[in-house]
Design a protein around this motif. Structure first.
Motif, mmCIF file in Angstrom:
data_model
loop_
_atom_site.group_PDB
_atom_site.id
_atom_site.type_symbol
_atom_site.label_atom_id
_atom_site.label_comp_id
_atom_site.label_asym_id
_atom_site.label_seq_id
_atom_site.Cartn_x
_atom_site.Cartn_y
_atom_site.Cartn_z
ATOM 1 N N PRO A 1 6.144 -2.213 -7.551
ATOM 2 C CA PRO A 1 6.251 -3.313 -6.586
ATOM 3 C C PRO A 1 7.585 -4.048 -6.658
ATOM 4 N N GLU A 2 8.170 -4.134 -7.862
ATOM 5 C CA GLU A 2 9.410 -4.910 -8.030
ATOM 6 C C GLU A 2 10.670 -4.091 -7.797
ATOM 7 N N ALA A 3 10.547 -2.787 -7.569
ATOM 8 C CA ALA A 3 11.725 -1.921 -7.438
ATOM 9 C C ALA A 3 12.511 -2.248 -6.164
ATOM 10 N N PHE A 4 13.828 -2.096 -6.260
ATOM 11 C CA PHE A 4 14.696 -2.200 -5.090
ATOM 12 C C PHE A 4 14.730 -0.826 -4.443
ATOM 13 N N VAL A 5 14.289 -0.743 -3.185
ATOM 14 C CA VAL A 5 14.116 0.554 -2.519
ATOM 15 C C VAL A 5 15.179 0.747 -1.444
ATOM 16 N N VAL A 6 16.003 1.763 -1.657
ATOM 17 C CA VAL A 6 16.963 2.199 -0.654
ATOM 18 C C VAL A 6 16.282 3.266 0.195
ATOM 19 N N GLY A 7 16.304 3.095 1.496
ATOM 20 C CA GLY A 7 15.617 4.033 2.364
ATOM 21 C C GLY A 7 16.569 4.902 3.160
ATOM 22 N N GLY A 8 16.148 6.136 3.400
ATOM 23 C CA GLY A 8 16.829 7.053 4.312
ATOM 24 C C GLY A 8 15.780 7.670 5.216
ATOM 25 N N LEU A 9 16.046 7.714 6.505
ATOM 26 C CA LEU A 9 15.045 8.162 7.467
ATOM 27 C C LEU A 9 15.676 9.116 8.463
ATOM 28 N N GLY A 10 15.118 10.331 8.584
ATOM 29 C CA GLY A 10 15.640 11.274 9.574
ATOM 30 C C GLY A 10 15.459 12.705 9.118
ATOM 31 N N LEU B 1 9.013 1.878 6.446
ATOM 32 C CA LEU B 1 10.124 0.926 6.562
ATOM 33 C C LEU B 1 9.769 -0.403 5.898
ATOM 34 N N SER B 2 8.508 -0.807 5.993
ATOM 35 C CA SER B 2 8.088 -2.044 5.329
ATOM 36 C C SER B 2 8.240 -1.949 3.824
ATOM 37 N N ALA B 3 8.155 -0.720 3.274
ATOM 38 C CA ALA B 3 8.266 -0.523 1.829
ATOM 39 C C ALA B 3 9.712 -0.510 1.340
ATOM 40 N N LEU C 1 0.823 -1.203 0.000
ATOM 41 C CA LEU C 1 0.000 0.000 0.000
ATOM 42 C C LEU C 1 0.860 1.257 0.000
ATOM 43 N N ALA C 2 1.941 1.238 0.779
ATOM 44 C CA ALA C 2 2.819 2.413 0.842
ATOM 45 C C ALA C 2 3.489 2.659 -0.504
ATOM 46 N N ARG C 3 3.946 1.583 -1.149
ATOM 47 C CA ARG C 3 4.569 1.748 -2.471
ATOM 48 C C ARG C 3 3.573 2.278 -3.489
ATOM 49 N N ALA C 4 2.359 1.756 -3.462
ATOM 50 C CA ALA C 4 1.344 2.225 -4.413
ATOM 51 C C ALA C 4 1.038 3.703 -4.184
#
Length: 366
Positions: free
Chosen positions: A190-199, A260-262, A181-184
């Motif tokens: 849906p298939e993308a590799f997601v690098v996350g940064g938080l702050g 974070l789940s995304a 749901l977050a990705r949508a």
């Protein structure tokens, strides 16, 4: 027991999220006074059952806030005042003493080696902080690293109590449905590799390194969660490198677990942290984590957080590329994270309040 938490603002930063997480687990009547604008977390805190009072402070030197804060404390008849973040740690102890509050506590969330909440740690800043916290009965450090820094600033170790930040570990458990749901919602395939940064999007967090890595990560998407003055520079950098369409800026959010789940990996390239809350939250979500500085992990026994790896800046792109090329698996939350369970933090803070109030009553009898 009636406690007033005083905090500078309620934007979705680490200290602010920490307060929001803590309040439902405190075995006392808790209220919050925010010095500046309420921010996105005020409604979430109210929804959790804690009233939020807005002091309406207009800038660091708005001394009109002091009598307003003092009057609020007197009217509320609080037994404990607990300050969070630099500005609150300067104003709240004085207001609490003027209001004759029995126990005054300050938590230091952000004392870095060179910066505190974006301002340089100069001799006058250290002196101001040291003078203000002399009006407290205890100063809480969120890690041994912070405790050592406060001692180096001149605070006696006898007045500094180390109580690590707390995380509601179960709230961050990976949720595949929430991830989808977050990705949508954010337009991430849906298939993308997601690098996350938080702050907070500030220079010291080094999120520009993640944007600079994108041209070398074929098809990857960068999801940045947070707000701050660096956002315009990050947008310009992404456009200049031709990766603007692969950078998703989610802004401030009160729904960090879903974001974070995304993600497929969290990268935290800051070289100066006081705790590393985002790293702990990401590990609780089962993510692999690449970090530059994280006292929360360094303070754990070796090998108890295998999903987290310290990576120097020049190796970050290569390490992300290796994860992109490998299998995408969710990891079990490492057992070492139990040390940071928010319930344990709440018990230790409550015990601290009890000790300070007991000491106050004993002193009144003598």
């Amino acid at each position: 027991m009636k406690v007033l938490h005083v905090i500078t603002g309620l934007a979705a930063g680490g200290a602010e999220q920490q307060l929001r997480t803590l309040l439902p687990h405190m075995d006392c009547a808790s209220e919050v006074a925010v010095l500046t604008a309420p921010g996105v977390l005020a409604d979430a805190i109210r929804a959790g059952g804690s009233p939020v009072r807005v002091v309406g402070m207009d800038g660091n030197r708005d001394l009109r806030a002091l009598p307003r804060l003092t009057a609020l404390m007197r009217a509320g008849r609080y037994q404990v005042v607990h300050a969070h973040l630099f500005r609150a740690c300067v104003y709240a102890p004085l207001a609490a003493r003027l209001a004759a509050v029995p126990a005054v506590v300050a938590t230091e969330h952000s004392a870095g080696a060179r910066h505190i909440e974006g301002r340089a740690v100069t001799a006058p800043i250290r002196s101001l902080y040291r003078t203000a916290t002399q009006l407290t009965h205890a100063v809480v450090a969120v890690s041994p690293t912070v405790a050592d820094r406060l001692h180096a600033w001149g605070l006696p170790r006898s007045r500094v109590v180390t109580i690590p930040n707390g995380v509601d570990l179960s709230a961050f458990r990976h949720d595949p449905r929430a991830a989808g749901l977050a990705r949508a919602r954010l337009g991430i395939p849906p298939e993308a590799f997601v690098v996350g940064g938080l702050g907070r999007m500030v220079a010291g967090k080094n999120f520009h390194l993640l944007v600079e890595a994108l041209p070398h990560l074929d098809g990857a998407v960068l999801l940045l969660v947070g707000d701050g003055p660096e956002l315009p520079r990050l947008r310009l950098l992404a456009a200049r490198l031709g990766v603007g369409r692969r950078v998703v800026l989610a802004g401030e959010s009160a729904h960090v677990p879903e974001l974070l789940s995304a993600m497929d990996v969290l990268a935290a390239p800051s070289q100066e942290e006081t705790f590393g809350l985002a790293v702990v939250e990401a590990l609780a979500a089962g993510l692999p984590v690449l970090y530059g500085s994280c006292p929360a992990i360094d303070d754990l026994p070796p090998g108890t957080a295998p999903g987290a790896r310290r990576v120097p800046p020049h190796r970050l792109t290569a390490e992300l590329a290796a994860l992109l090329a490998g299998p995408r698996t969710r990891l079990p939350p490492p057992p070492g994270l139990d040390r940071y369970d928010v319930r344990r933090q709440a018990r230790r803070l409550h015990d601290l309040y009890d000790r300070l109030l007991t000491r106050h009553h004993q002193e009144r009898l003598t």
